[in-house]
Design an enzyme around this catalytic site. Structure first.
Site, PDB file in Angstrom:
ATOM      1  CB  CYS A   2      -0.884  -0.024   1.264  1.00 42.08           C
ATOM      2  SG  CYS A   2      -2.231   1.186   1.190  1.00 42.08           S
ATOM      3  CB  CYS A  16      -1.864   4.764   3.735  1.00 42.95           C
ATOM      4  SG  CYS A  16      -1.760   3.141   4.482  1.00 42.95           S
ATOM      5  CB  CYS A  39      -4.381   3.656  -0.001  1.00 46.49           C
ATOM      6  SG  CYS A  39      -4.817   3.495   1.739  1.00 46.49           S
ATOM      7  CE  LYS A  71      -7.878  -1.651   4.231  1.00 44.09           C
ATOM      8  NZ  LYS A  71      -6.478  -1.322   3.988  1.00 44.09           N
ATOM      9  NE  ARG A 128      -6.942   7.028  10.044  1.00 44.35           N
ATOM     10  CZ  ARG A 128      -7.933   7.813   9.683  1.00 44.35           C
ATOM     11  NH1 ARG A 128      -8.042   9.012  10.223  1.00 44.35           N
ATOM     12  NH2 ARG A 128      -8.799   7.414   8.790  1.00 44.35           N
ATOM     13  NE  ARG A 139      -6.800   4.505   4.860  1.00 48.42           N
ATOM     14  CZ  ARG A 139      -5.777   5.364   4.801  1.00 48.42           C
ATOM     15  NH1 ARG A 139      -5.645   6.167   3.763  1.00 48.42           N
ATOM     16  NH2 ARG A 139      -4.885   5.411   5.760  1.00 48.42           N
ATOM     17  CD  GLU A 190     -14.626  -4.535  -3.907  1.00 46.04           C
ATOM     18  OE1 GLU A 190     -13.638  -5.095  -4.402  1.00 46.04           O
ATOM     19  OE2 GLU A 190     -14.834  -3.314  -4.011  1.00 46.04           O
ATOM     20  CE  LYS A 206      -7.261  -4.038   7.628  1.00 42.28           C
ATOM     21  NZ  LYS A 206      -6.633  -3.045   6.826  1.00 42.28           N
ATOM     22  CB  SER A 244      -5.383  -1.495  15.177  1.00 38.99           C
ATOM     23  OG  SER A 244      -6.248  -0.722  14.362  1.00 38.99           O
ATOM     24  CE1 TYR A 269      -1.218  -5.295  14.448  1.00 35.13           C
ATOM     25  CE2 TYR A 269      -3.626  -5.441  14.589  1.00 35.13           C
ATOM     26  CZ  TYR A 269      -2.489  -4.993  13.948  1.00 35.13           C
ATOM     27  OH  TYR A 269      -2.606  -4.255  12.800  1.00 35.13           O
TER      28      TYR A 269
END
Ligand code: PBG
Length: 324
Positions: A122, A124, A132, A197, A207, A218, A234, A249, A275, A314
């Site tokens: 990407c 970004c 992006c 997404k 961020r 976005r 998609e 996601k 996140s 994570y």
């Protein structure tokens, strides 16, 4: 006359832990998990991410040591994000043969060749405006971005990335990347597409983690979270374009979408516990409102049950350390 007591008694199979284990349907193990990591150039020390307790930006100079630690703990795969100090309008550091994207892939593969390295692909984190792709006025130019995605993918593949993982949400990005990789002879480099997404508020803490400069949102390229049919469309488009694996996601609030795509495609399917999902569990655990370990296992188990084969989380190192 029917008895007032049931003959079907599902409780029979829940009698004790052995019964429950025998009849458990979904499960996950460490081999299903991918650990996302943030690698920053030109710093000496780890930088804690306040909105994601327990997650740190890794200095590039300490990446090899970290990869060794993950490999020793049993982590099979990482998804790599660069935190760049070389921002420009188009994110050109990403297709520099000695830029951060290339160096991260090289360090990971040199340190642990068996580690499956997925390069988030990407712009970004490399653009001065935080979008992006290529910005014309306030419009992100789809097709100009495709050309740059192809260049970045070839650089990452040459540096050793096993998977190119386009997350820019441009139309046709999988086709463009597949064509660029094949043209450069990287027939065996795979594509893990961020195929469905959503433009999600669950990316909030990312961020800070990724240091993106974005003002605004976005929504002209990522999907409306309320759209279920389009979500399947998609992913199927990415399958037609040559993706090796698909992804939904975020994960936890989108279990219906995971199930829909599982049923619509034969490709491997991943889900990304993002996140904000991580932060919500961590902070609730720290406040004593929930039992963190149990919630982690339940949330990941539910994502598997919905139909995901792989999970980006994570929590992967916590699970490696504490056992499943
Ligand atoms: C880059 C990208 C983002 C995430 C993964 N890749 C941010 C975004 O799309 O805004 C989010 C990951 C997370 O929140 O954990 N485009």
């Amino acid at each position: 006359m029917p008895s007032q007591f049931p003959s079907a008694r599902p409780r029979r199979l829940r009698r004790n832990a052995s019964f429950r284990d025998l009849f458990q349907e979904a499960e996950f193990n460490l081999g299903d998990l991918v650990l996302p990591i943030f690698v920053e150039e030109e710093i000496d020390d780890f930088v804690p991410i306040n909105s994601m307790p327990g997650v740190m930006r890794i200095p590039e100079s300490k990446l090899a040591g970290e990869i060794e630690r993950y490999a020793r703990a049993g982590i099979k795969s990482v998804m790599t994000f660069g935190v760049s100090h070389h921002l420009d309008a188009d994110g050109s550091d990403t297709w520099n043969e000695n830029g951060l994207v290339a160096r991260i892939a090289r360090i990971c593969k040199d340190t642990a060749p068996e580690m499956v390295v997925m390069a988030d692909t990407c712009f970004c984190e490399y653009t001065s405006h935080g979008h992006c792709g290529v910005l014309h006025g306030d419009h992100v130019d789809n097709d100009a971005t495709l050309i740059n995605l192809g260049k970045q993918a070839v650089v990452a593949a040459r540096a050793g990335a096993d998977f190119i993982s386009p997350s820019a949400a441009m139309d046709g990005q999988v086709q463009a990347i597949r064509a660029a990789l094949d043209e450069a002879g990287f027939f065996d480099t795979s594509i893990m597409a961020y195929s469905t997404k959503f433009a999600s508020s669950f990316y909030g803490p990312f961020r800070e983690a990724g240091g993106t400069a974005l003002k605004g949102d976005r929504k002209t390229y990522q999907m409306n979270p309320m759209n279920r049919r389009e979500a399947v469309r998609e992913s199927l488009l990415d399958e037609q374009e040559g993706a090796d694996a698909l992804m939904v996601k975020p994960a936890g609030a989108y279990l219906d979408i995971i199930r829909d795509i599982r049923e619509a495609s034969r490709l491997p399917l991943a889900a990304y516990q993002v996140s904000g999902e991580y932060a919500m569990i961590k902070f609730a655990g720290q406040a004593g409102a929930v039992d963190e370990q149990r919630i982690v296992r339940e949330s990941l188990g539910a994502i598997k049950r919905a139909g995901a084969d792989l999970i980006f989380t994570y929590f992967a190192m916590d699970i490696a350390r504490e056992g499943i």
